[in-house]
Design an enzyme around this catalytic site. Structure first.
Site: not given
Length: 451
Positions: A76, A312
């Site tokens: 993240c 992601n």
């Protein structure tokens, strides 16, 4: 053959690290001649989940899908830092979610005063940021000021810290903290959707060009769905592709080779997680529909680029790995990127390599700003409009530091053995090459082994 491939990939890496130039064509017009941009960034979404979002699929039919969009680090905080700055982790210094090599604290000290927000705000844009910022950001913390901290570059700020559950969270609203509880109307994805619509309406009325980033916490665990979606997809199971619970991993590096196969209980857990992930994204799909409706009602639809992406990807059973990310595999680093807007053709799939570092220079070009030679990313605005890229780069760099995953890290994985050691990876259409800090290497031919 493997040696030649390795040399070719390493040569390509030099092109990535050398930096790129951007084109200088102006963006499409907004009220004062500049494009508006609404950027929706979700958390931990793998590309396979697009199929459960009907409005996002309509966006694909109406716009452009980038099929080879990858992140610089499948985690993240480093990914979001690259998005905000247009720089690789080795230039932001953010490799993990926690100090000393990651987290909000590192970004705050090094990079926060030069982001897409500060750049567009200085150019006269009204800027807004809603939802999730960076790991370690605390909504109440004043950071030396006399009220809760709001980073530079943002006219409108409504950001939570630990908002993963979508309930019982604090929201820093322009330096004032609001607590939200467990009522249906407190559901965080819906809260920021409502605020996003209000931001669009207010700036449309003023005739000011705007940039808005809306960052829901889903489908990140615990993948809480909105109450209206809690029973969706009752029979859904995690995909059973060729890599699922891969039995023969003798060709893999040590961190993965010796893991036991998934048990029936672990497979059932993967199915449950997958259902929740799909359910949690339905509220985001509603958000996208609401934004487009608001843009149409305010006369901004033909002046605004709506862009959807994830920070992601995620694996859920592939290669016998339990739920997680951080690997160099496609499940983790190749994520959705879908865009609509003025001059964007319908139903086009672009297979050229694009990375998250390219978002900032693209947004800047759409705003009519000149290219920044100090950024690692390059604008793909030409590809967005159905043309050619500003520069020919068909290679991607992925960097990863093995994180400590402390108890406060929301990305802590239950099975620490499933986290790869530090690595650097180079990806081209032909192959993926990985070098680990352990001295081990991996090479995959993407054409013959897409899984």
């Amino acid at each position: 053959m493997v040696l030649r491939a390795r040399l070719a990939l390493c040569a390509a890496a030099v092109l990535v690290l050398a930096g790129c130039t951007t084109s200088d064509s102006p963006g499409s017009s907004a009220p004062d001649g500049r494009a508006n941009i609404v950027f929706v960034l979700v958390d931990d979404m793998d590309s396979g989940l697009v199929q459960f979002m009907p409005h996002l699929q309509q966006m694909q039919r109406d716009g452009v899908t980038f099929s080879d969009f990858t992140v610089t680090d499948s985690l993240c905080c480093p990914s979001r830092s690259s998005i905000l700055t247009g720089k690789f982790p080795h230039n932001t210094g953010v490799f993990t979610n926690e100090p000393p090599d990651g987290g909000f604290g590192v970004f705050h000290e090094r990079d926060e005063r030069d982001t897409i927000g500060t750049e567009l705000q200085q150019a006269g844009y009204r800027t807004g940021f809603l939802g999730k910022y960076l790991n370690g950001y605390q909504p109440r913390a004043p950071l030396g000021g006399d009220r809760p901290f709001v980073p530079p570059g943002w006219n409108e700020w409504a950001v939570a810290g630990n908002g993963y559950a979508n309930y019982d969270y604090n929201l820093n609203v322009n330096g004032r903290v609001e607590h939200h509880g467990r009522r249906p109307e407190d559901y965080l994805t819906d809260v920021i959707a409502k605020r996003g619509n209000a931001f669009i309406r207010a700036n449309a009325a003023e005739g000011t060009p705007f940039f808005l980033e809306v960052a829901p916490f889903v489908p990140h665990s615990p993948s809480t769905p909105a109450p209206r979606h809690k029973n969706a997809f009752p029979d859904l199971t995690a995909p059973r592709g060729p890599a699922f619970n891969e039995a023969d991993r003798s060709d893999k590096p040590a961190w993965l080779r010796d893991l036991p196969p998934l048990s029936p209980e672990q497979i059932e857990s993967a199915d449950q997680k997958y259902r929740k992930r799909a359910r949690s994204l339905l509220a985001v799909d509603d958000m996208l529909a609401e934004f487009q409706r608001t843009l149409a009602e305010t006369g901004q639809a033909q002046r605004t680029h709506l862009v959807f992406a994830s920070d992601n990807g995620f694996h859920l059973g592939e290669h016998a790995l339990e739920a997680g990310k951080q690997t160099a595999f496609d499940t983790d680093v190749r994520v959705p990127l879908i865009a609509n807007g003025p001059g964007v053709p319908s139903g086009v799939v672009v297979d050229r390599s694009v990375q998250n570092i390219d978002l900032r220079p693209t947004f800047a070009e759409l705003a009519g700003l000149p290219p920044r030679p100090d950024l690692d990313g390059m604008s793909f605005a030409g590809l967005l409009r159905g043309g050619s890229p500003a520069a020919d780069r068909d290679v991607a760099l992925v960097e990863h530091h093995a994180p400590r995953n402390g108890p406060g890290d929301p990305d802590q994985q239950r099975n620490q053995e499933g986290i790869p050691p530090t690595y650097t990876s180079i990806r081209t259409p032909e192959g993926t090459y990985v070098e680990y800090a352990t001295g081990e290497h991996e090479y995959y031919d993407n054409r013959t082994d897409p899984d």
